[in-house]
Design an enzyme around this catalytic site. Sequence first.
Site, mmCIF file in Angstrom:
data_model
loop_
_atom_site.group_PDB
_atom_site.id
_atom_site.type_symbol
_atom_site.label_atom_id
_atom_site.label_comp_id
_atom_site.label_asym_id
_atom_site.label_seq_id
_atom_site.Cartn_x
_atom_site.Cartn_y
_atom_site.Cartn_z
ATOM 1 N N ASP A 188 74.125 -56.135 41.196
ATOM 2 C CA ASP A 188 74.415 -54.717 41.308
ATOM 3 C C ASP A 188 75.745 -54.617 42.073
ATOM 4 O O ASP A 188 76.198 -55.590 42.687
ATOM 5 C CB ASP A 188 73.282 -54.012 42.053
ATOM 6 C CG ASP A 188 73.533 -52.538 42.257
ATOM 7 O OD1 ASP A 188 73.921 -51.857 41.290
ATOM 8 O OD2 ASP A 188 73.366 -52.069 43.395
ATOM 9 N N ASP B 126 77.250 -51.249 43.948
ATOM 10 C CA ASP B 126 77.322 -50.380 45.126
ATOM 11 C C ASP B 126 76.254 -50.743 46.153
ATOM 12 O O ASP B 126 75.069 -50.857 45.823
ATOM 13 C CB ASP B 126 77.155 -48.918 44.703
ATOM 14 C CG ASP B 126 78.245 -48.481 43.739
ATOM 15 O OD1 ASP B 126 79.373 -48.997 43.851
ATOM 16 O OD2 ASP B 126 77.971 -47.626 42.872
#
Length: 227
Positions: free
Chosen positions: A11, A13
Amino acid sequence: MKDKKRLAVFDLDHTLLPLDSDFSWGQFTTRLGWTDPHEFIRRNDVFYEQYKAGTLNIHEYIRFATEAVRRQGPARALAARDQYMEEVIAPAILPQALDLLQRHRSAGEELLIITATNEFVTAPIAERLGVQHLIAVGLERDSQGPEGWITGEIRGVPSFREGKVTRFNDWLTERGLAREAVEVTFYSDSINDLPLMDNADHPVATNPDDRLRNVARTRGWPILELF
């Protein structure tokens, strides 16, 4: 038996970056005077609470998140994105994130970022991180070719929640890979990524939110405090 291809999937953020690139881009465009600061914060706060609650309508959010760039047009938006990369993103790319990527790269693993932030914001971030492969929310354009511009609608399946699993499996299929032929390590901070973490061979809760931290503890998953 042939060895499995190893993939390190991340991922973006609050996982590889200590910020939310969607939100920080919105803040940046507000500083440029492209949006009303009070209205932007009000609307974004509503969407963020929905995101945390697992009730976010990703289509409505993408219309909101791309509203400023759609009004400005390609030339101004791309120039602003270059400025954003230097002023906001470059200082947020920390050595420990680069080291993590390099450890997997040195181990011969292929790297992939998969994010619910749109491709306009994240494509240059993945490039700056040295990650060749990116799955992000695709954006429809009003025509094909370089003259086309963002409409605010999503192209294809959004890479959000269960959609990340769909997009990841499609990405494997495009490369002629069966899921059982790959060994996947997946790093994420968010409970919204639980579907893909359940699908990974080696899920790693990274800077996890409270809900994901509890799941990781219950299931015995590693917890990585990268930042």
